[in-house]
Design an enzyme around this catalytic site. Sequence first.
Site, PDB file in Angstrom:
ATOM      1  N   LYS A  55       0.838  -1.207   0.000  1.00  0.00           N
ATOM      2  CA  LYS A  55       0.000   0.000   0.000  1.00  0.00           C
ATOM      3  C   LYS A  55       0.874   1.259   0.000  1.00  0.00           C
ATOM      4  O   LYS A  55       0.597   2.221  -0.711  1.00  0.00           O
ATOM      5  CB  LYS A  55      -0.941  -0.014   1.210  1.00  0.00           C
ATOM      6  CG  LYS A  55      -2.032  -1.061   1.069  1.00  0.00           C
ATOM      7  CD  LYS A  55      -2.789  -1.344   2.352  1.00  0.00           C
ATOM      8  CE  LYS A  55      -3.746  -2.519   2.139  1.00  0.00           C
ATOM      9  NZ  LYS A  55      -4.420  -2.972   3.359  1.00  0.00           N
ATOM     10  N   GLN A  99      -4.689  -1.614   9.589  1.00  0.00           N
ATOM     11  CA  GLN A  99      -4.548  -2.943   8.982  1.00  0.00           C
ATOM     12  C   GLN A  99      -5.151  -4.003   9.914  1.00  0.00           C
ATOM     13  O   GLN A  99      -4.786  -4.077  11.088  1.00  0.00           O
ATOM     14  CB  GLN A  99      -3.059  -3.232   8.717  1.00  0.00           C
ATOM     15  CG  GLN A  99      -2.795  -4.523   7.988  1.00  0.00           C
ATOM     16  CD  GLN A  99      -3.333  -4.524   6.552  1.00  0.00           C
ATOM     17  OE1 GLN A  99      -3.184  -3.556   5.821  1.00  0.00           O
ATOM     18  NE2 GLN A  99      -3.966  -5.616   6.164  1.00  0.00           N
ATOM     19  N   ASP A 122     -11.046   3.019   4.041  1.00  0.00           N
ATOM     20  CA  ASP A 122     -11.323   1.582   3.904  1.00  0.00           C
ATOM     21  C   ASP A 122     -12.826   1.340   3.736  1.00  0.00           C
ATOM     22  O   ASP A 122     -13.245   0.254   3.335  1.00  0.00           O
ATOM     23  CB  ASP A 122     -10.843   0.839   5.166  1.00  0.00           C
ATOM     24  CG  ASP A 122      -9.663  -0.063   4.883  1.00  0.00           C
ATOM     25  OD1 ASP A 122      -9.396  -0.343   3.694  1.00  0.00           O
ATOM     26  OD2 ASP A 122      -9.006  -0.493   5.857  1.00  0.00           O
TER      27      ASP A 122
END
Length: 286
Positions: A55, A99, A122
């Site tokens: 990422k 994460q 997200d």
Amino acid sequence: MPQTGNIIDGKGMAAQIRSELKATVQTLSHQGTMPGLAVVLVGEDPASQLYVRGKIRACEEVGIYSEQIYLTSDVLEEEVLAVIDRLNDDQKIHGILVQLPLPVQIDPDRIIERIDPAKDVDGFHPQNMGRLVIGQHGFLPCTPHGIMEMLKRSDISITGKHVVVVGRSNIVGKPISFLLQREHATVTMCHSRTRELAHYTKQADILIAAAGKAHLLGRDHISPNTVVIDVGMNRLQGRKVVGDVDFEAVRELASHITPVPGGVGPMTIAMLLYNTVEAAKQRCKE
Ligand code: NDP
């Protein structure tokens, strides 16, 4: 269109999206806004470290400013919440990603709910999930968004199609089913308690496999000319990563099929970058 034969080239498509985003980031930067993403990683899980590195690399390629916050696996929930509060207030940061999975002492729902919904790139915050369900504008979760983009860029029409989704998780199965219904598909949801899975999957015009079970779906599950989107990423003992679909067995049957790796995975990261750029654009408008 990045496609080789009937294989949908997610890697190529994602590269194309990154190059489109790079141009937008340059324009925003000239206007005085550099999009910024903060990635919070708790613990030393090797797979999570790998995903975070991917990422960050993608951010660098596109010109997005990124910050990585590493916390040890014994960190307290309150400490993670304090990091989120700081990032919520940080003007350089437009997107925050935590994460997953998190260590057991930390409740992921509490962490996600603490993220400012305007920075929830997200798309997991209940406010953004709720917006998705009722068809309002909000950040879309990256994997389902990436799948929709793949279908669109492959000129695969959705209206009136029967889509069978295998998996009902909050991050893939449920949100993709709502996005598809928004685009006028008829959606069937399957899960671990579904009896005679093949009975349903064989009726699909478009099959989305998101169960997390290596090669769950083979020739007996798929009818000719089905569009097969494989979300699964399953690491075998030899460390090879395979999907939920037995690619070699069904490749000839499918009208289109995504490979693993190189299919949905790169698109997921591309849509994370897209959401971060959108978050920066929204802030510019305020
Ligand atoms: P979860 O484990 O949260 O959910 C799996 C779902 O699949 C559940 O709804 C479960 O049913 C269902 N399921 C499990 N076994 C079967 C079975 N034998 N038959 C039918 N349904 C079954 O997984 P995620 O949604 O988080 O992820 C799914 C897969 O996608 C994983 O391999 C993951 O690594 C991958 N993934 C890939 C991404 C990418 O970018 N490519 C991003 C996110 C995930 P039940 O609800 O009944 O338990």
